[in-house]
Design an enzyme around this catalytic site. Structure first.
Site, mmCIF file in Angstrom:
data_model
loop_
_atom_site.group_PDB
_atom_site.id
_atom_site.type_symbol
_atom_site.label_atom_id
_atom_site.label_comp_id
_atom_site.label_asym_id
_atom_site.label_seq_id
_atom_site.Cartn_x
_atom_site.Cartn_y
_atom_site.Cartn_z
ATOM 1 N N LYS A 122 -6.597 -2.864 9.202
ATOM 2 C CA LYS A 122 -5.703 -2.584 10.330
ATOM 3 C C LYS A 122 -5.129 -1.178 10.200
ATOM 4 C CE LYS A 122 -1.315 -3.379 11.097
ATOM 5 N NZ LYS A 122 -0.966 -2.136 11.825
ATOM 6 N N CYS B 219 3.782 10.050 0.601
ATOM 7 C CA CYS B 219 4.501 9.116 -0.279
ATOM 8 C C CYS B 219 4.792 9.734 -1.640
ATOM 9 C CB CYS B 219 3.736 7.813 -0.413
ATOM 10 S SG CYS B 219 2.048 8.058 -0.917
ATOM 11 N N GLU C 209 14.011 7.410 0.268
ATOM 12 C CA GLU C 209 12.863 8.200 0.746
ATOM 13 C C GLU C 209 13.129 8.649 2.185
ATOM 14 O OE1 GLU C 209 9.129 6.080 1.451
ATOM 15 O OE2 GLU C 209 8.108 7.707 0.392
ATOM 16 N N GLU D 26 0.722 0.100 -2.427
ATOM 17 C CA GLU D 26 1.118 1.485 -2.718
ATOM 18 C C GLU D 26 2.224 1.812 -1.730
ATOM 19 O OE1 GLU D 26 1.806 5.130 -2.317
ATOM 20 O OE2 GLU D 26 -0.210 5.272 -1.448
#
Ligand code: ADP
Length: 541
Positions: free
Chosen positions: A234, A343, A441, A309
């Site tokens: 997806k 990331c 983040e 991840e």
């Protein structure tokens, strides 16, 4: 009275609705559709559409879900619309999967897993299919890079030179492994033979993010296919286009029907259905830590094998014996590349007090010189827009948080231009360990700089968040470099660089940055089971 559910609706969609209260997350998708269907022409979406990108590239874009090597409509007729983050113009709608479509894709993947055309294929032929795909991706570099630039906003030069070349290299790397998957013999004495078979896990659900659409797809498809699995992948709802086009190339490369199925769709519907599906044996995910937690819970329904991840708040430590010019260059690119939407971005820099002021002065100058904002199709552009309005507003909110917490704004901190999602590259100094802008983040062109005096302090600050993805150490003292690298809690450490990962090395995080490794030979383990076969060579019970 509720409106009848239309076959297909061309709607504006979540990435472009600025108020979070209007998103499917808060409204529920069906009420969201109803809300917008009243003011829109309701018409069936075709399965392909001729698009012309801003750079003139013509694209015969698939819009359907890719199941069993065919593009098909979603069963409900649901669609999602993707916009250009540069000016918020509509690019196209595509069909969006929900759980019934996930059922179809899983059935196709399961049938393919057991079909002789895949399960009995010679491993080197499996590799050849991946080589064919790598060649087709390479041949279509300009088109695929154009799609990622248009859909996501990254500079075209970066999409071509980094994303596309990485995707091709990764597919070739795993193509080469296809006929090198083997188990071991285990010596336990003369009466018994034990050997292991490294077999595919089965049907793998793969859920990818929007920051590197094609790269993320190839990182996941490469090892899964080299080891003989089948896949339901997806894409992220914000960036469906290049990954759908990849479906077309997968068919052209000669993969049997059902081996790879590609779905566009929302996380809460299609993504959640993949995570919870009992016909899926493994789920591999890249995205936020919050989503990873919900996937992990959902995947427990049938104890799926998982690879996650997730997010990061990676530190870059600069000791006073480092090459300052190099530290400044890597420090800038380590956070400002890809609009900070990486990331592993080294989004926190820790500088030794003796060079602190000089470092800040120089990284400010480097940022002002290099971070040219603008049209991602222009050669001169270093930084394009943030991917969606919602994300742009989230990054802006961290700028306000930084000011409120008492950090010093060194540069940036503003919106840029009167359309699109542009933010000036932002640097805060005097950031303390416990600040929100140092702990969370941001995923934008946003750098937090703090100060340390001793090596122990640097390590303590480096390890002070819940994340553990990447880290950088800048020093010319070789023993200090290795000593610090060993003590930092991270899945990857770069010495005197940042972000220069390689597909041959494992990529993954510790703490709340994830579980398991992608890339390198390590990813082969993530897509195989080691079956032990015990052979009795004696005559005794
Ligand atoms: P981001 O916040 O960066 O968009 P997300 O974790 O929300 O990251 O999204 C990454 C991927 O995970 C996307 O493909 C998204 O559709 C998918 N996703 C989001 N929520 C879920 C969920 N609850 N279950 C499964 N997949 C999800």
């Amino acid at each position: 009275m509720p409106l009848p559910r239309p076959l297909a609706i061309l709607t504006p969609h979540s990435k472009h609705i600025s108020s979070s209260l209007l998103t499917p997350r808060f409204l529920g998708e069906s009420s969201f559709h109803r809300r917008f269907s009243t003011s829109r022409i309701i018409m069936a979406l075709p399965l392909f559409k001729e698009l012309v990108a801003p750079n003139g590239q013509k694209i015969n874009q698939p819009l359907g879900l890719f199941i069993n090597n065919e593009f098909v409509k979603s069963k409900s007729g649901d669609t999602l619309t993707t916009l250009n983050p540069t000016d918020e113009s509509e690019i196209t709608a595509v069909y969006a999967a929900n759980s019934a479509d996930v059922d179809d894709a899983v059935a196709a993947a399961r049938a393919a897993f057991h079909s002789p055309s895949w399960s009995e294929i010679n491993p080197s032929e499996r590799g050849q299919l991946l080589y064919n795909l790598a060649d087709l991706v390479e041949k279509n570099t300009h088109l695929l890079a154009t799609l990622d630039t248009w859909d996501m906003g990254k500079p075209l030069s970066v999409a071509k030179e980094e994303d596309l070349s990485e995707s091709v290299a990764v597919l070739k790397y795993y193509a080469g492994f296809s006929d090198k998957i083997h188990g071991r013999t285990i010596d336990v004495g003369p009466r018994k033979l034990i050997y292991t078979l490294h077999q595919p896990i089965g049907v793998c659900g793969q859920i990818i993010p929007w920051n590197y659409p094609l790269v993320m797809a190839t990182w996941k498809l490469g090892p899964a296919l080299a080891t003989g699995n089948t896949v339901v992948l997806k894409s992220a709802e914000q960036t469906p286009l290049s990954v759908l086009y990849l479906g077309k190339l997968i068919k052209e490369a000669g993969f049997p029907p059902g081996v790879v199925n590609i779905l566009s769709g929302y996380g809460k519907t299609a993504g959640a259905a993949i995570a919870a599906h009992e016909g899926i044996d493994k789920v591999a995910f890249t995205g936020s830590t919050a989503t990873a937690k919900s996937i992990m819970k959902a995947a427990s329904v049938n104890l799926k094998n998982i690879t996650l991840e997730t997010g990061g708040k990676s530190p870059l430590i600069v000791f006073d014996d480092a090459d300052l010019e190099q530290a400044v260059k890597w420090g800038h690119s380590g956070i400002m590349s890809n609009m900070g939407q990486v990331c592993t971005a080294t989004s926190r820099i820790l500088v030794q007090d003796t060079i602190y002021d000089k470092f800040i002065q120089e990284i400010k100058a480097q940022t002002e010189k290099v971070s040219v904002l603008g049209d991602p199709f222009s050669e001169a552009t270093f930084q394009g827009p943030q991917v969606t309005r919602q994300h742009y507003e989230r990054v802006l909110s961290y700028i306000e948080a930084g000011k409120a917490e008492g950090a010093t704004l060194v540069c940036g901190g503003t919106k840029h231009g009167d359309k699109g999602h542009f933010i000036t590259p932002t640097i805060f100094s005097d950031v303390k360990d416990h600040y929100k802008i140092n702990q969370e983040e941001v995923f934008g062109p946003f750098l937090a700089i703090g100060k340390f005096s001793t090596e122990d302090e640097a390590i303590k600050s480096a390890n002070c968040t819940s994340y553990g993805l990447g880290a950088s150490v800048f020093t010319n003292d070789i023993t200090k470099a290795h000593r610090v690298a060993a003590k930092i809690e991270a899945g990857m450490v770069w010495i005197n660089s940042s972000q220069d990962s390689h597909y041959a090395a494992p990529f993954g995080g510790v703490k709340q940055s994830g579980i398991g490794s992608e890339l390198g030979e390590y990813a082969l383990t993530a897509y195989t089971i080691a079956k032990a076969v015990h052979v009795n060579l004696g005559t005794h019970l």
